[in-house]
Write a protein that holds these residues in place. Structure first.
Motif, PDB file in Angstrom:
ATOM      1  N   LEU A  40       0.851  -1.185   0.000  1.00  0.00           N
ATOM      2  CA  LEU A  40       0.000   0.000   0.000  1.00  0.00           C
ATOM      3  C   LEU A  40       0.885   1.233   0.000  1.00  0.00           C
ATOM      4  O   LEU A  40       1.866   1.301   0.741  1.00  0.00           O
ATOM      5  CB  LEU A  40      -0.915   0.005   1.226  1.00  0.00           C
ATOM      6  N   LEU A  41       0.547   2.191  -0.853  1.00  0.00           N
ATOM      7  CA  LEU A  41       1.300   3.439  -0.937  1.00  0.00           C
ATOM      8  C   LEU A  41       0.785   4.395   0.141  1.00  0.00           C
ATOM      9  O   LEU A  41      -0.388   4.761   0.148  1.00  0.00           O
ATOM     10  CB  LEU A  41       1.144   4.072  -2.308  1.00  0.00           C
ATOM     11  N   ARG A  42       1.661   4.794   1.053  1.00  0.00           N
ATOM     12  CA  ARG A  42       1.307   5.730   2.119  1.00  0.00           C
ATOM     13  C   ARG A  42       1.778   7.132   1.758  1.00  0.00           C
ATOM     14  O   ARG A  42       2.913   7.322   1.308  1.00  0.00           O
ATOM     15  CB  ARG A  42       1.953   5.322   3.437  1.00  0.00           C
ATOM     16  N   ILE A  43       0.902   8.110   1.929  1.00  0.00           N
ATOM     17  CA  ILE A  43       1.220   9.500   1.614  1.00  0.00           C
ATOM     18  C   ILE A  43       0.776  10.376   2.775  1.00  0.00           C
ATOM     19  O   ILE A  43      -0.362  10.266   3.239  1.00  0.00           O
ATOM     20  CB  ILE A  43       0.497   9.957   0.322  1.00  0.00           C
ATOM     21  N   GLU A  44       1.670  11.223   3.248  1.00  0.00           N
ATOM     22  CA  GLU A  44       1.330  12.183   4.301  1.00  0.00           C
ATOM     23  C   GLU A  44       1.951  13.529   3.950  1.00  0.00           C
ATOM     24  O   GLU A  44       3.011  13.587   3.319  1.00  0.00           O
ATOM     25  CB  GLU A  44       1.873  11.738   5.666  1.00  0.00           C
ATOM     26  N   VAL A  45       1.308  14.605   4.378  1.00  0.00           N
ATOM     27  CA  VAL A  45       1.895  15.945   4.275  1.00  0.00           C
ATOM     28  C   VAL A  45       1.890  16.558   5.672  1.00  0.00           C
ATOM     29  O   VAL A  45       0.905  16.450   6.408  1.00  0.00           O
ATOM     30  CB  VAL A  45       1.126  16.849   3.294  1.00  0.00           C
ATOM     31  N   HIS A  46       3.013  17.180   6.028  1.00  0.00           N
ATOM     32  CA  HIS A  46       3.156  17.848   7.325  1.00  0.00           C
ATOM     33  C   HIS A  46       3.710  19.247   7.118  1.00  0.00           C
ATOM     34  O   HIS A  46       4.313  19.544   6.080  1.00  0.00           O
ATOM     35  CB  HIS A  46       4.088  17.052   8.248  1.00  0.00           C
ATOM     36  N   GLU A  47       3.514  20.074   8.115  1.00  0.00           N
ATOM     37  CA  GLU A  47       4.077  21.421   8.088  1.00  0.00           C
ATOM     38  C   GLU A  47       5.152  21.511   9.153  1.00  0.00           C
ATOM     39  O   GLU A  47       4.915  21.225  10.323  1.00  0.00           O
ATOM     40  CB  GLU A  47       2.970  22.451   8.355  1.00  0.00           C
ATOM     41  N   TYR A  48       6.351  21.863   8.725  1.00  0.00           N
ATOM     42  CA  TYR A  48       7.500  21.886   9.635  1.00  0.00           C
ATOM     43  C   TYR A  48       7.344  22.985  10.674  1.00  0.00           C
ATOM     44  O   TYR A  48       7.001  24.129  10.345  1.00  0.00           O
ATOM     45  CB  TYR A  48       8.784  22.103   8.841  1.00  0.00           C
ATOM     46  N   ASP A  49       7.584  22.624  11.926  1.00  0.00           N
ATOM     47  CA  ASP A  49       7.546  23.592  13.024  1.00  0.00           C
ATOM     48  C   ASP A  49       8.851  23.472  13.799  1.00  0.00           C
ATOM     49  O   ASP A  49       9.170  22.414  14.336  1.00  0.00           O
ATOM     50  CB  ASP A  49       6.342  23.304  13.935  1.00  0.00           C
ATOM     51  N   MET A  50       9.603  24.550  13.843  1.00  0.00           N
ATOM     52  CA  MET A  50      10.929  24.518  14.453  1.00  0.00           C
ATOM     53  C   MET A  50      10.877  24.270  15.956  1.00  0.00           C
ATOM     54  O   MET A  50      11.725  23.574  16.521  1.00  0.00           O
ATOM     55  CB  MET A  50      11.660  25.840  14.174  1.00  0.00           C
ATOM     56  N   SER A  51       9.866  24.812  16.632  1.00  0.00           N
ATOM     57  CA  SER A  51       9.847  24.777  18.091  1.00  0.00           C
ATOM     58  C   SER A  51       8.901  23.734  18.672  1.00  0.00           C
ATOM     59  O   SER A  51       9.034  23.351  19.829  1.00  0.00           O
ATOM     60  CB  SER A  51       9.458  26.160  18.646  1.00  0.00           C
ATOM     61  N   GLU A  52       7.933  23.275  17.882  1.00  0.00           N
ATOM     62  CA  GLU A  52       6.965  22.318  18.386  1.00  0.00           C
ATOM     63  C   GLU A  52       6.863  21.129  17.437  1.00  0.00           C
ATOM     64  O   GLU A  52       7.585  21.039  16.446  1.00  0.00           O
ATOM     65  CB  GLU A  52       5.592  22.988  18.542  1.00  0.00           C
ATOM     66  N   LYS A  53       5.929  20.216  17.746  1.00  0.00           N
ATOM     67  CA  LYS A  53       5.693  19.073  16.879  1.00  0.00           C
ATOM     68  C   LYS A  53       5.153  19.558  15.540  1.00  0.00           C
ATOM     69  O   LYS A  53       4.320  20.448  15.473  1.00  0.00           O
ATOM     70  CB  LYS A  53       4.679  18.136  17.549  1.00  0.00           C
ATOM     71  N   ASP A  54       5.623  18.949  14.452  1.00  0.00           N
ATOM     72  CA  ASP A  54       5.159  19.338  13.120  1.00  0.00           C
ATOM     73  C   ASP A  54       3.647  19.164  13.012  1.00  0.00           C
ATOM     74  O   ASP A  54       3.065  18.226  13.567  1.00  0.00           O
ATOM     75  CB  ASP A  54       5.856  18.498  12.050  1.00  0.00           C
ATOM     76  N   ASP A  55       3.029  20.069  12.266  1.00  0.00           N
ATOM     77  CA  ASP A  55       1.579  20.047  12.107  1.00  0.00           C
ATOM     78  C   ASP A  55       1.168  19.066  11.014  1.00  0.00           C
ATOM     79  O   ASP A  55       1.808  18.976   9.957  1.00  0.00           O
ATOM     80  CB  ASP A  55       1.059  21.442  11.747  1.00  0.00           C
TER      81      ASP A  55
END
Length: 579
Positions: A523-538
């Motif tokens: 199964l092909l898994r795809i995720e997108v995240h937003e990098y956050d320097m100080s906290e957990k990525d969104d």
């Protein structure tokens, strides 16, 4: 002076969030140049593109013209066909899906039930955690609308002992009446799929209440109930034969102890939680041992005296018999040529069994059903890696459908296959021996069969589906994508694009290759995240797609939220090639 400074800050703030126009990636521009003439892609040009790049070998000029006509309302096209902008819009359109929905149910549905992975729920009535959430028919209805084909109900006497409730026993979950759940199942059973619905009952009842349950089930389901009435089926029927039928699966009743009061005090609950967490066994009565699947490690055969103490009308409802033999794992996995049955194992039992009996499990599941359920300490309704069970042939990989997370995303992905009907034909490697007479072993060293090449071009839609300050208060988001494979151990991997700063429309244009040894289970898994320097990525979206059903070529990939609900606008533009 201060007012002027304030004005400048506000001006910069607004400008940082202005959306830039999306631009076609270089590959798309190059393909347009190849398949157009003087800046126009007419129906014949588009047909050739669909055939060569999208690998739609039977594409016709009429179909290509219909695609062009369907987008003419956007008023950005040349009268004879697509310009570059129109071609780009076509590629990003909702109709350019990664899985061909027009195929519908296309697997062979005439094999026995044991030849299919079946979309299976665990404790299907729970609205939240395993200890204190409400029991309700609402999550059952939601599961059925998603295509789930196995619903689990734990049935217990009510406080007065004169009726039957559904609840997670020995916990603080609030009960719901069994009859309410049954009626909701009847009303919603075939909304998403016409293929058979299995109800697994985890039974904690006395014979008189079993008789009452039999009456409820017969009155609720009537003629759609598949109840052959025999002691045990010699072979399982096919999903095709069982269309729009309801099937009951549970352990055949024996002489039950008087059901105890299911209400517990918080002190008792805490003690039980501590015992489970440390691996010791709580002091259950014989009837309640192994509450997670309602089975006891006893022989399936009943003597005459025991049969006199049971409700015969209840026994006759059971089409899929469940149970374990007196012996250990080797006996549990015994294949009987004269009857088929269902075996249930916890995720821990399965992992331990694989060490010594991996091929025996695969052999067992060629004829019988194996159900795997979450370990008891998953109080938060989390789930486990389903590929361990699927790669050994387990048909009923039971999941907490409210336990959102990567494991459930993979479950969603598996059952997007075969038109989303809730039944996926197992690959031949799990159904019969290879040319050397060997049963499949997913942990063996296997050669690469094919390589999936994935190009992650770009993404768009977050600007419309999220608040503009959702990811960052003062600037546009910094997106990156994770792409990988969930499959047998040798195929499982995740890779990551670069992070693009301050851009609502990230244009990564990166290529990844995934050598696949068992593409049938990948199964092909795809995720997108937003990098956050100080906290957990969104988190910014996800999806999971069965590799064997991917449409080749350049496709628009809709992303979903954590709960698996599709966003209105968020999607990626990607290309899939098998090389």
């Amino acid at each position: 002076m201060s007012s002027k400074q304030t004005y400048r800050v506000c001006f910069c703030f607004r400008r940082r969030f202005r959306l830039a126009a999306s631009e076609a990636p270089p590959d798309v521009k190059q393909l347009f140049a190849e398949y157009s003439d003087n800046g126009v892609m007419d129906a014949e040009h588009l047909r050739r593109f669909m055939e060569d790049v999208q690998e739609q070998k039977d594409a016709t000029v009429e179909e290509a013209q219909a695609v062009i006509d369907s987008l003419k309302h956007l008023s950005i096209f040349h009268r004879r066909g697509f310009n570059l902008e129109g071609f780009f819009k076509y590629l990003f359109a909702d109709d350019n899906q990664p899985i061909n929905s027009k195929l519908g149910v296309h697997h062979d549905m005439t094999g026995p039930l044991s030849h299919y992975f079946i979309y299976t729920g665990h404790n299907s009535y729970l609205t939240g955690n395993q200890l204190s959430s409400d029991c309700s028919d609402v999550p059952i209805i939601n599961a059925l609308h998603r295509g789930v084909r196995v619903i689990e109900l734990d049935i217990w006497p009510n406080s007065a002992g004169d009726n039957v409730n559904v609840l997670h026993g020995r916990t603080l979950t609030t009960p719901v009446e069994l009859i309410k759940c049954l009626r909701s199942i009847k009303e919603n059973a075939f909304v998403a799929s016409e293929y058979p619905l299995v109800i697994t009952l985890e039974d904690h009842l006395t014979p008189d209440l079993q008789a009452k349950v039999a009456e409820m089930i017969n009155e609720t389901f009537g003629e759609i109930l598949f109840a052959p009435g025999s002691e045990c089926l010699k072979d399982f029927p096919s999903p095709e034969f069982l269309k729009k039928r309801v099937i009951i699966s549970t352990k055949p009743p024996k002489e039950y102890l008087k059901a105890k009061d299911v209400k517990v005090q918080e002190g008792d609950l805490k003690k039980e939680k501590d015992e489970e967490a440390w691996g010791s066994e709580p002091n259950y009565s014989k009837n309640d041992k192994d509450d997670e699947d309602g089975e006891e490690d006893e022989d399936d055969e009943e003597d005459t005296q025991e049969q006199q103490n049971e409700a015969p009308e209840y026994r006759q409802l059971i089409a899929i018999h469940a149970g374990k033999g007196k012996g250990g794992m080797q006996d549990w996995l015994r294949v009987d040529p004269d009857k088929v049955r269902r075996l249930s194992l916890s995720e821990q039992e399965l992992e331990k069994a694989i060490e010594d009996y991996g091929r025996d499990i695969v052999r067992f599941t060629q004829r019988n059903l194996l159900r795997v359920y979450p370990k008891g300490i998953r109080f938060d309704s989390s789930n486990y890696n389903p590929l361990i069970a699927w790669s050994h042939g387990a048909q009923m990989v039971a999941f907490n459908m409210q336990g959102y997370g990567r494991s459930l995303w993979v479950m969603h992905g598996m059952f997007r296959a075969n038109g989303g009907c809730g039944y996926v034909k197992k690959p031949d490697i799990l159904l019969k021996p290879n040319a050397y007479g060997e049963v499949f072993d997913p942990n063996a060293s296997l050669p690469v069969k094919t390589t999936l090449r994935v190009t992650v071009y770009m993404g768009e839609g977050w600007y419309y589906d999220f608040r503009h300050t959702h990811f960052d208060t003062y600037s546009p988001p910094d997106f990156y994508a994770r792409v990988g494979i969930a499959g047998v151990p040798a195929d499982t991997i995740m890779k990551k694009t670069k992070t693009l700063e301050d851009n609502w429309i990230p244009n990564w244009d990166e290529v990844f290759e995934f050598p696949l040894r068992v593409p049938e289970l990948a199964l092909l898994r795809i995720e997108v995240h937003e990098y956050d320097m100080s906290e957990k990525d969104d988190f910014a979206g996800q999806t999971c797609l069965p590799v064997v059903e991917l449409c080749k070529g350049i496709r628009a990939i809709p992303l979903h939220n954590r709960k698996g609900v599709k966003y209105n606008s968020v999607k990626l533009l990607m290309r899939f090639e098998l090389v």
